[in-house]
Design a protein around this motif. Structure first.
Motif, PDB file in Angstrom:
ATOM      1  N   TYR A 181      39.801  45.631  36.043  1.00  0.00           N
ATOM      2  CA  TYR A 181      40.044  44.305  36.098  1.00  0.00           C
ATOM      3  C   TYR A 181      42.269  44.879  35.466  1.00  0.00           C
ATOM      4  CZ  TYR A 181      40.905  39.520  34.127  1.00  0.00           C
ATOM      5  OH  TYR A 181      41.023  38.048  33.751  1.00  0.00           O
ATOM      6  N   ILE A 182      41.525  45.699  34.397  1.00  0.00           N
ATOM      7  CA  ILE A 182      42.829  45.747  34.033  1.00  0.00           C
ATOM      8  C   ILE A 182      43.815  46.845  34.428  1.00  0.00           C
ATOM      9  CG2 ILE A 182      44.350  47.832  31.737  1.00  0.00           C
ATOM     10  CD1 ILE A 182      41.769  47.809  30.625  1.00  0.00           C
ATOM     11  N   LEU A 183      43.393  47.328  35.728  1.00  0.00           N
ATOM     12  CA  LEU A 183      44.600  47.908  37.202  1.00  0.00           C
ATOM     13  C   LEU A 183      44.630  46.276  37.760  1.00  0.00           C
ATOM     14  CD1 LEU A 183      45.090  50.167  38.166  1.00  0.00           C
ATOM     15  CD2 LEU A 183      43.246  50.327  39.850  1.00  0.00           C
ATOM     16  N   GLY A 184      43.609  45.985  37.946  1.00  0.00           N
ATOM     17  CA  GLY A 184      44.063  45.061  38.991  1.00  0.00           C
ATOM     18  C   GLY A 184      46.029  44.012  38.129  1.00  0.00           C
ATOM     19  N   GLY A 185      44.995  43.706  36.974  1.00  0.00           N
ATOM     20  CA  GLY A 185      47.116  42.704  35.739  1.00  0.00           C
ATOM     21  C   GLY A 185      47.542  43.857  36.219  1.00  0.00           C
ATOM     22  N   ILE A 186      47.455  45.123  36.288  1.00  0.00           N
ATOM     23  CA  ILE A 186      48.789  45.803  35.248  1.00  0.00           C
ATOM     24  C   ILE A 186      49.308  45.874  37.371  1.00  0.00           C
ATOM     25  CG2 ILE A 186      49.959  48.056  35.734  1.00  0.00           C
ATOM     26  CD1 ILE A 186      47.847  48.805  33.157  1.00  0.00           C
ATOM     27  N   ILE A 187      48.941  45.905  38.153  1.00  0.00           N
ATOM     28  CA  ILE A 187      49.416  45.842  39.687  1.00  0.00           C
ATOM     29  C   ILE A 187      49.642  44.629  39.776  1.00  0.00           C
ATOM     30  CG2 ILE A 187      48.159  46.136  41.851  1.00  0.00           C
ATOM     31  CD1 ILE A 187      46.482  47.819  41.417  1.00  0.00           C
ATOM     32  N   GLY A 188      48.789  43.688  39.476  1.00  0.00           N
ATOM     33  CA  GLY A 188      49.470  42.453  39.745  1.00  0.00           C
ATOM     34  C   GLY A 188      50.860  42.081  39.697  1.00  0.00           C
ATOM     35  N   GLY A 189      50.663  42.226  38.245  1.00  0.00           N
ATOM     36  CA  GLY A 189      52.686  42.106  36.902  1.00  0.00           C
ATOM     37  C   GLY A 189      53.145  43.147  38.265  1.00  0.00           C
ATOM     38  N   TYR A 190      53.190  44.390  38.217  1.00  0.00           N
ATOM     39  CA  TYR A 190      54.395  44.526  38.427  1.00  0.00           C
ATOM     40  C   TYR A 190      55.073  44.549  39.658  1.00  0.00           C
ATOM     41  CZ  TYR A 190      57.152  48.843  39.948  1.00  0.00           C
ATOM     42  OH  TYR A 190      57.937  49.781  40.405  1.00  0.00           O
ATOM     43  N   SER A 199      39.961  39.651  40.545  1.00  0.00           N
ATOM     44  CA  SER A 199      40.000  39.408  39.728  1.00  0.00           C
ATOM     45  C   SER A 199      41.579  39.405  38.382  1.00  0.00           C
ATOM     46  CB  SER A 199      39.427  38.709  38.429  1.00  0.00           C
ATOM     47  OG  SER A 199      38.207  38.137  39.447  1.00  0.00           O
ATOM     48  N   GLY A 200      41.759  40.811  38.630  1.00  0.00           N
ATOM     49  CA  GLY A 200      42.815  41.565  37.696  1.00  0.00           C
ATOM     50  C   GLY A 200      43.949  40.674  38.413  1.00  0.00           C
ATOM     51  N   ILE A 201      44.177  40.670  39.397  1.00  0.00           N
ATOM     52  CA  ILE A 201      45.424  39.967  40.035  1.00  0.00           C
ATOM     53  C   ILE A 201      45.525  39.009  39.994  1.00  0.00           C
ATOM     54  CG2 ILE A 201      46.211  40.502  42.068  1.00  0.00           C
ATOM     55  CD1 ILE A 201      45.347  43.281  42.570  1.00  0.00           C
ATOM     56  N   THR A 202      45.106  37.855  40.682  1.00  0.00           N
ATOM     57  CA  THR A 202      44.772  37.088  40.293  1.00  0.00           C
ATOM     58  C   THR A 202      45.140  36.446  38.925  1.00  0.00           C
ATOM     59  OG1 THR A 202      43.350  36.643  42.147  1.00  0.00           O
ATOM     60  CG2 THR A 202      43.689  34.424  40.850  1.00  0.00           C
ATOM     61  N   TYR A 258      57.635  41.710  44.637  1.00  0.00           N
ATOM     62  CA  TYR A 258      57.741  41.086  45.774  1.00  0.00           C
ATOM     63  C   TYR A 258      57.448  39.457  45.369  1.00  0.00           C
ATOM     64  CZ  TYR A 258      57.551  45.619  46.798  1.00  0.00           C
ATOM     65  OH  TYR A 258      57.895  47.075  47.327  1.00  0.00           O
ATOM     66  N   GLU A 259      56.941  38.347  44.361  1.00  0.00           N
ATOM     67  CA  GLU A 259      56.984  37.847  43.666  1.00  0.00           C
ATOM     68  C   GLU A 259      55.360  37.055  44.998  1.00  0.00           C
ATOM     69  OE1 GLU A 259      60.014  34.689  43.856  1.00  0.00           O
ATOM     70  OE2 GLU A 259      60.737  35.687  42.611  1.00  0.00           O
ATOM     71  N   PHE A 260      55.123  36.043  45.326  1.00  0.00           N
ATOM     72  CA  PHE A 260      53.821  35.708  45.780  1.00  0.00           C
ATOM     73  C   PHE A 260      53.519  36.707  46.889  1.00  0.00           C
ATOM     74  CE2 PHE A 260      54.716  32.172  43.583  1.00  0.00           C
ATOM     75  CZ  PHE A 260      53.757  31.083  43.101  1.00  0.00           C
ATOM     76  N   ALA A 261      53.974  37.634  47.222  1.00  0.00           N
ATOM     77  CA  ALA A 261      53.719  38.398  48.637  1.00  0.00           C
ATOM     78  C   ALA A 261      52.932  39.256  48.462  1.00  0.00           C
ATOM     79  CB  ALA A 261      54.809  39.441  49.356  1.00  0.00           C
ATOM     80  N   ILE A 262      52.822  39.251  46.672  1.00  0.00           N
ATOM     81  CA  ILE A 262      51.269  40.677  45.854  1.00  0.00           C
ATOM     82  C   ILE A 262      49.937  39.739  46.521  1.00  0.00           C
ATOM     83  CG2 ILE A 262      52.199  38.953  44.073  1.00  0.00           C
ATOM     84  CD1 ILE A 262      50.549  42.625  44.590  1.00  0.00           C
ATOM     85  N   PHE A 263      50.214  38.626  46.519  1.00  0.00           N
ATOM     86  CA  PHE A 263      48.884  37.733  47.164  1.00  0.00           C
ATOM     87  C   PHE A 263      48.031  37.817  48.375  1.00  0.00           C
ATOM     88  CE2 PHE A 263      49.257  34.027  44.016  1.00  0.00           C
ATOM     89  CZ  PHE A 263      47.731  33.760  43.640  1.00  0.00           C
ATOM     90  N   TYR A 264      48.973  38.360  48.940  1.00  0.00           N
ATOM     91  CA  TYR A 264      48.442  39.079  50.429  1.00  0.00           C
ATOM     92  C   TYR A 264      47.317  40.118  50.347  1.00  0.00           C
ATOM     93  CZ  TYR A 264      52.679  36.425  52.913  1.00  0.00           C
ATOM     94  OH  TYR A 264      52.217  35.336  53.493  1.00  0.00           O
ATOM     95  N   CYS A 265      47.963  41.153  49.405  1.00  0.00           N
ATOM     96  CA  CYS A 265      46.662  42.311  49.322  1.00  0.00           C
ATOM     97  C   CYS A 265      45.757  42.216  48.270  1.00  0.00           C
ATOM     98  CB  CYS A 265      48.146  43.351  48.165  1.00  0.00           C
ATOM     99  SG  CYS A 265      48.991  43.750  48.164  1.00  0.00           S
ATOM    100  N   VAL A 266      45.627  40.063  47.816  1.00  0.00           N
ATOM    101  CA  VAL A 266      43.851  40.091  48.131  1.00  0.00           C
ATOM    102  C   VAL A 266      42.944  39.854  48.592  1.00  0.00           C
ATOM    103  CG1 VAL A 266      42.868  38.493  46.099  1.00  0.00           C
ATOM    104  CG2 VAL A 266      44.588  39.188  45.510  1.00  0.00           C
ATOM    105  N   PRO A 267      43.480  39.124  49.576  1.00  0.00           N
ATOM    106  CA  PRO A 267      42.393  39.211  51.313  1.00  0.00           C
ATOM    107  C   PRO A 267      42.476  39.840  51.786  1.00  0.00           C
ATOM    108  CG  PRO A 267      43.997  37.302  50.850  1.00  0.00           C
ATOM    109  CD  PRO A 267      44.239  38.572  50.070  1.00  0.00           C
TER     110      PRO A 267
END
Length: 243
Positions: free
Chosen positions: A194-203, A25-28, A208-217
């Motif tokens: 959630y905060i950790l996911g947000g930091i990872i997602g933002g960084y 959720s945080g990453i997304t 890598y832009e949308f490639a970060i979404f590959y991590c979520v699955p």
């Protein structure tokens, strides 16, 4: 994490489910905010914006926000319907199918965003709706599995519950029970991941832009694998033993 009913779950299972889904959720949410300037794991802000556009009579925006709210609702509805339909046969099957659907949706977002996204307004609206549908599924699923204890994308409710739990824990007239202590552990785990996911997602979105979404699955696949890992190891051991 998915094999047990809400009444048979251990603290460890709840902590693992809370941490993994809160990170998703945080990453997304942060990636959605950076990429689309919109929240993609909850609907509180969308309701506020809907009210604003109703007052201003921006009818196109009203339709878009109604669509986003409906998609989150539809995801929650579908997840709960699947669980209710299959829980009598197998808890793992009932709980894993919504996760599989979420994986497919977010993998589609990753592939489309990384390879085809042209940053048009229509694309933005559709992708946000798609992500909100998947987050509605996840939020409903983890809430159902945990008996309402875990809501991986609903931090307003989290802080409300956390405040009540800590008040109960420190109050001189309240009994410091293991149940209350475990609730506090779980809620802090959700907040932290959630905060950790947000930091990872933002960084990593900046890199890598949308490639970060590959991590979520991948994170969601670990949830699916956890419950079958013992069985897979047992079968593998038997195979090598026979040989």
């Amino acid at each position: 994490m998915l094999r047990q009913s809400k009444g048979d779950r251990t603290l460890r299972e709840n902590l693992m489910l809370a941490s993994s889904t809160a990170m998703v959720s945080g990453i997304t949410n942060v990636v959605g905010l950076v990429a689309f300037l919109a929240f993609t794991s909850n609907v509180t802000g969308h309701v506020a914006n809907l009210s604003k556009h109703i007052v201003e009579q921006n009818f196109n925006e009203i339709l878009i926000f109604l669509l986003w709210l409906f998609m989150f609702f539809a995801g929650a509805f579908l997840s709960s319907f699947i669980v209710r339909s299959l829980e009598d046969k197998s808890y793992y099957r009932a709980h894993s199918i919504p996760v599989i659907i979420e994986i497919v949706i977010l993998l589609f977002v990753a592939i489309y965003g990384h390879n085809f996204y042209q940053e048009t307004q229509t694309e933005r609206e559709i992708v946000i709706a798609t992500i909100l549908f998947s987050m509605g599924m996840q939020n409903s699923l983890v809430s159902t599995i945990s008996g309402g204890l875990i809501k991986s994308s609903h931090l307003t409710g989290l802080f409300t519950d956390l405040g009540g739990d800590i008040a109960e824990w420190v109050h001189p007239n309240a009994e410091k029970t293991e149940l209350v202590r475990n609730k506090i552990y779980i809620r802090f785990t959700i907040l932290g991941f959630y905060i950790l996911g947000g930091i990872i997602g933002g960084y990593f979105f900046n890199l890598y832009e949308f490639a970060i979404f590959y991590c979520v699955p991948v994170i969601l696949l670990t949830i699916l694998y956890y419950d079958v890992s013992d069985l897979a190891l047992h079968k593998l051991t038997r195979l090598f033993t026979k040989n």
